[in-house]
Scaffold this motif. Structure first.
Motif, PDB file in Angstrom:
ATOM      1  N   THR A 167       0.833  -1.193   0.000  1.00  0.00           N
ATOM      2  CA  THR A 167       0.000   0.000   0.000  1.00  0.00           C
ATOM      3  C   THR A 167       0.867   1.242   0.000  1.00  0.00           C
ATOM      4  OG1 THR A 167      -1.695  -1.191   1.220  1.00  0.00           O
ATOM      5  CG2 THR A 167      -1.867   1.194   1.198  1.00  0.00           C
ATOM      6  N   PRO A 168       0.947   1.936  -1.134  1.00  0.00           N
ATOM      7  CA  PRO A 168       1.716   3.181  -1.135  1.00  0.00           C
ATOM      8  C   PRO A 168       0.993   4.241  -0.302  1.00  0.00           C
ATOM      9  CG  PRO A 168       0.845   2.700  -3.341  1.00  0.00           C
ATOM     10  CD  PRO A 168       0.396   1.608  -2.429  1.00  0.00           C
ATOM     11  N   GLY A 169       1.735   5.114   0.297  1.00  0.00           N
ATOM     12  CA  GLY A 169       1.117   6.222   1.010  1.00  0.00           C
ATOM     13  C   GLY A 169       0.438   7.158   0.030  1.00  0.00           C
ATOM     14  N   TYR A 170      -0.561   7.873   0.496  1.00  0.00           N
ATOM     15  CA  TYR A 170      -1.226   8.844  -0.355  1.00  0.00           C
ATOM     16  C   TYR A 170      -1.827   9.935   0.494  1.00  0.00           C
ATOM     17  CZ  TYR A 170      -5.593   6.313   0.699  1.00  0.00           C
ATOM     18  OH  TYR A 170      -6.643   5.711   1.318  1.00  0.00           O
ATOM     19  N   THR A 171      -2.120  11.043  -0.164  1.00  0.00           N
ATOM     20  CA  THR A 171      -2.782  12.165   0.471  1.00  0.00           C
ATOM     21  C   THR A 171      -4.077  12.411  -0.279  1.00  0.00           C
ATOM     22  OG1 THR A 171      -0.664  13.151   1.089  1.00  0.00           O
ATOM     23  CG2 THR A 171      -2.567  14.609   1.071  1.00  0.00           C
TER      24      THR A 171
ATOM     25  N   LEU B 191      -4.734  12.562  -8.990  1.00  0.00           N
ATOM     26  CA  LEU B 191      -6.065  12.304  -9.523  1.00  0.00           C
ATOM     27  C   LEU B 191      -6.985  13.416  -9.079  1.00  0.00           C
ATOM     28  CD1 LEU B 191      -8.125   9.092  -9.570  1.00  0.00           C
ATOM     29  CD2 LEU B 191      -8.957  10.955  -8.163  1.00  0.00           C
ATOM     30  N   ASN B 192      -7.835  13.875  -9.987  1.00  0.00           N
ATOM     31  CA  ASN B 192      -8.874  14.853  -9.678  1.00  0.00           C
ATOM     32  C   ASN B 192     -10.168  14.318 -10.247  1.00  0.00           C
ATOM     33  OD1 ASN B 192     -10.604  17.172 -11.007  1.00  0.00           O
ATOM     34  ND2 ASN B 192      -9.694  17.980  -9.138  1.00  0.00           N
ATOM     35  N   ALA B 193     -11.206  14.239  -9.411  1.00  0.00           N
ATOM     36  CA  ALA B 193     -12.485  13.713  -9.890  1.00  0.00           C
ATOM     37  C   ALA B 193     -13.633  14.329  -9.114  1.00  0.00           C
ATOM     38  CB  ALA B 193     -12.532  12.195  -9.747  1.00  0.00           C
ATOM     39  N   THR B 194     -14.710  14.617  -9.832  1.00  0.00           N
ATOM     40  CA  THR B 194     -15.987  14.944  -9.211  1.00  0.00           C
ATOM     41  C   THR B 194     -16.818  13.681  -9.315  1.00  0.00           C
ATOM     42  OG1 THR B 194     -15.836  17.257  -9.872  1.00  0.00           O
ATOM     43  CG2 THR B 194     -18.033  16.413  -9.298  1.00  0.00           C
ATOM     44  N   VAL B 195     -17.207  13.133  -8.160  1.00  0.00           N
ATOM     45  CA  VAL B 195     -17.951  11.873  -8.121  1.00  0.00           C
ATOM     46  C   VAL B 195     -19.403  12.178  -7.780  1.00  0.00           C
ATOM     47  CG1 VAL B 195     -18.120   9.587  -7.057  1.00  0.00           C
ATOM     48  CG2 VAL B 195     -15.868  10.686  -7.348  1.00  0.00           C
ATOM     49  N   VAL B 196     -20.315  11.798  -8.679  1.00  0.00           N
ATOM     50  CA  VAL B 196     -21.746  11.941  -8.434  1.00  0.00           C
ATOM     51  C   VAL B 196     -22.223  10.630  -7.819  1.00  0.00           C
ATOM     52  CG1 VAL B 196     -24.010  12.243  -9.507  1.00  0.00           C
ATOM     53  CG2 VAL B 196     -22.058  13.561 -10.316  1.00  0.00           C
ATOM     54  N   HIS B 197     -22.939  10.754  -6.679  1.00  0.00           N
ATOM     55  CA  HIS B 197     -23.346   9.548  -5.965  1.00  0.00           C
ATOM     56  C   HIS B 197     -24.709   9.758  -5.324  1.00  0.00           C
ATOM     57  CE1 HIS B 197     -22.022  11.523  -2.166  1.00  0.00           C
ATOM     58  NE2 HIS B 197     -21.099  12.046  -2.958  1.00  0.00           N
ATOM     59  N   ASP B 198     -25.288   8.665  -4.844  1.00  0.00           N
ATOM     60  CA  ASP B 198     -26.571   8.733  -4.147  1.00  0.00           C
ATOM     61  C   ASP B 198     -26.391   9.513  -2.852  1.00  0.00           C
ATOM     62  OD1 ASP B 198     -27.908   7.189  -6.103  1.00  0.00           O
ATOM     63  OD2 ASP B 198     -27.118   5.352  -5.211  1.00  0.00           O
ATOM     64  N   THR B 199     -27.452  10.179  -2.429  1.00  0.00           N
ATOM     65  CA  THR B 199     -27.372  11.044  -1.245  1.00  0.00           C
ATOM     66  C   THR B 199     -27.178  10.269   0.058  1.00  0.00           C
ATOM     67  OG1 THR B 199     -29.779  11.083  -1.052  1.00  0.00           O
ATOM     68  CG2 THR B 199     -28.743  12.885  -2.306  1.00  0.00           C
TER      69      THR B 199
ATOM     70  N   ALA C 176      -3.057  12.372  -4.256  1.00  0.00           N
ATOM     71  CA  ALA C 176      -1.665  12.332  -4.702  1.00  0.00           C
ATOM     72  C   ALA C 176      -0.998  11.116  -4.081  1.00  0.00           C
ATOM     73  CB  ALA C 176      -0.926  13.605  -4.291  1.00  0.00           C
ATOM     74  N   THR C 177      -0.258  10.371  -4.901  1.00  0.00           N
ATOM     75  CA  THR C 177       0.453   9.192  -4.417  1.00  0.00           C
ATOM     76  C   THR C 177       1.744   9.038  -5.200  1.00  0.00           C
ATOM     77  OG1 THR C 177       0.215   6.838  -3.848  1.00  0.00           O
ATOM     78  CG2 THR C 177      -0.671   7.526  -5.983  1.00  0.00           C
ATOM     79  N   GLY C 178       2.581   8.158  -4.744  1.00  0.00           N
ATOM     80  CA  GLY C 178       3.806   7.822  -5.455  1.00  0.00           C
ATOM     81  C   GLY C 178       3.846   6.330  -5.716  1.00  0.00           C
ATOM     82  N   LEU C 179       4.037   5.934  -6.967  1.00  0.00           N
ATOM     83  CA  LEU C 179       4.153   4.521  -7.319  1.00  0.00           C
ATOM     84  C   LEU C 179       5.616   4.209  -7.608  1.00  0.00           C
ATOM     85  CD1 LEU C 179       1.063   4.092  -9.679  1.00  0.00           C
ATOM     86  CD2 LEU C 179       1.218   3.727  -7.199  1.00  0.00           C
ATOM     87  N   PRO C 180       6.054   2.983  -7.304  1.00  0.00           N
ATOM     88  CA  PRO C 180       7.463   2.646  -7.524  1.00  0.00           C
ATOM     89  C   PRO C 180       7.829   2.714  -9.007  1.00  0.00           C
ATOM     90  CG  PRO C 180       6.189   0.690  -6.897  1.00  0.00           C
ATOM     91  CD  PRO C 180       5.274   1.869  -6.783  1.00  0.00           C
ATOM     92  N   THR C 181       9.094   2.967  -9.293  1.00  0.00           N
ATOM     93  CA  THR C 181       9.535   3.130 -10.681  1.00  0.00           C
ATOM     94  C   THR C 181       9.308   1.881 -11.513  1.00  0.00           C
ATOM     95  OG1 THR C 181      11.782   2.510 -10.058  1.00  0.00           O
ATOM     96  CG2 THR C 181      11.279   4.873 -10.140  1.00  0.00           C
ATOM     97  N   GLU C 182       9.228   0.730 -10.883  1.00  0.00           N
ATOM     98  CA  GLU C 182       9.050  -0.509 -11.640  1.00  0.00           C
ATOM     99  C   GLU C 182       7.580  -0.928 -11.790  1.00  0.00           C
ATOM    100  OE1 GLU C 182       9.523  -1.501  -7.368  1.00  0.00           O
ATOM    101  OE2 GLU C 182      10.695  -0.285  -8.723  1.00  0.00           O
ATOM    102  N   TYR C 183       6.638  -0.054 -11.413  1.00  0.00           N
ATOM    103  CA  TYR C 183       5.239  -0.446 -11.574  1.00  0.00           C
ATOM    104  C   TYR C 183       4.932  -0.650 -13.048  1.00  0.00           C
ATOM    105  CZ  TYR C 183       2.821   3.694 -13.453  1.00  0.00           C
ATOM    106  OH  TYR C 183       2.349   4.687 -14.266  1.00  0.00           O
TER     107      TYR C 183
END
Length: 183
Positions: free
Chosen positions: A45-49, A81-89, A139-146
């Motif tokens: 599990t890579p760290g992410y913000t 990643l940037n996303a607007t997610v439409v979902h049920d209330t 925002a995350t960082g993936l290893p160079t070999e992904y």
């Protein structure tokens, strides 16, 4: 001649500006998270913000939303990643980044029922909405070999991109990402 500002003073000003930007953005308190702070022993599990805003009533597509950016950064690949997610209330939105199989990483957008503390607040604030929206910035960082990364919403694949080169790549996501029960 005026004295030079100290490093501590400059750092304090920088932190103050960052906090001010967060507060001015209208994001709810506690919307910034670092779900994997490195204290656990999981190597998959890579760290992410994550920064999220919402839920609020959906009022149409957000300009310039819906993308993933990937670029080599020396010791890792920076992925945003940037996303607007439409979902049920009656759902809330979260994200997780995991290694799905060796070399393949998943950026999973997931909708779940709210916990008891959120349920009343969400029901009141979304009572006049047909659908809700939550804005995500990750925002995350993936290893160079992904080898590849997959973006999913509730286990439905939205995008797959390969680690093909070291130049910056921009990939489009649906705008908005539809995570309603009708999707």
């Amino acid at each position: 001649m005026a004295p030079k500002p100290s490093t501590e003073l400059l750092a304090g000003v920088a932190v103050g500006l960052l906090v001010g930007l967060v507060l001015a953005s209208g994001a709810p308190a506690g919307s910034f998270a670092t779900p994997n702070d490195g204290d656990d022993d999981r190597d998959d599990t890579p760290g992410y913000t994550l920064s999220s805003a919402g839920p609020s009533c959906y009022e149409g597509p957000t300009a310039n939303a819906g993308w993933v950016h990937e670029v080599a950064n020396g010791d890792y690949y920076g992925v945003t990643l940037n996303a607007t997610v439409v979902h049920d209330t009656d759902r809330r939105v979260s994200v997780n980044v995991t290694e799905r199989t060796p070399g393949t990483y998943e950026l999973a957008i997931v909708t779940t029922p709210p916990d008891a503390d959120e349920d009343d607040r969400m029901a009141e604030s979304l009572s006049n909405c047909d659908r809700a929206e939550t804005t995500l910035d990750l925002a995350t960082g993936l290893p160079t070999e992904y080898e590849r990364a997959v973006v999913t919403v509730d286990d439905r694949e939205l995008l797959t991109f390969e680690n093909a080169d070291t130049t910056a790549d921009l990939y489009r996501l649906p705008n908005p990402v539809n995570a309603t029960a009708a999707s």
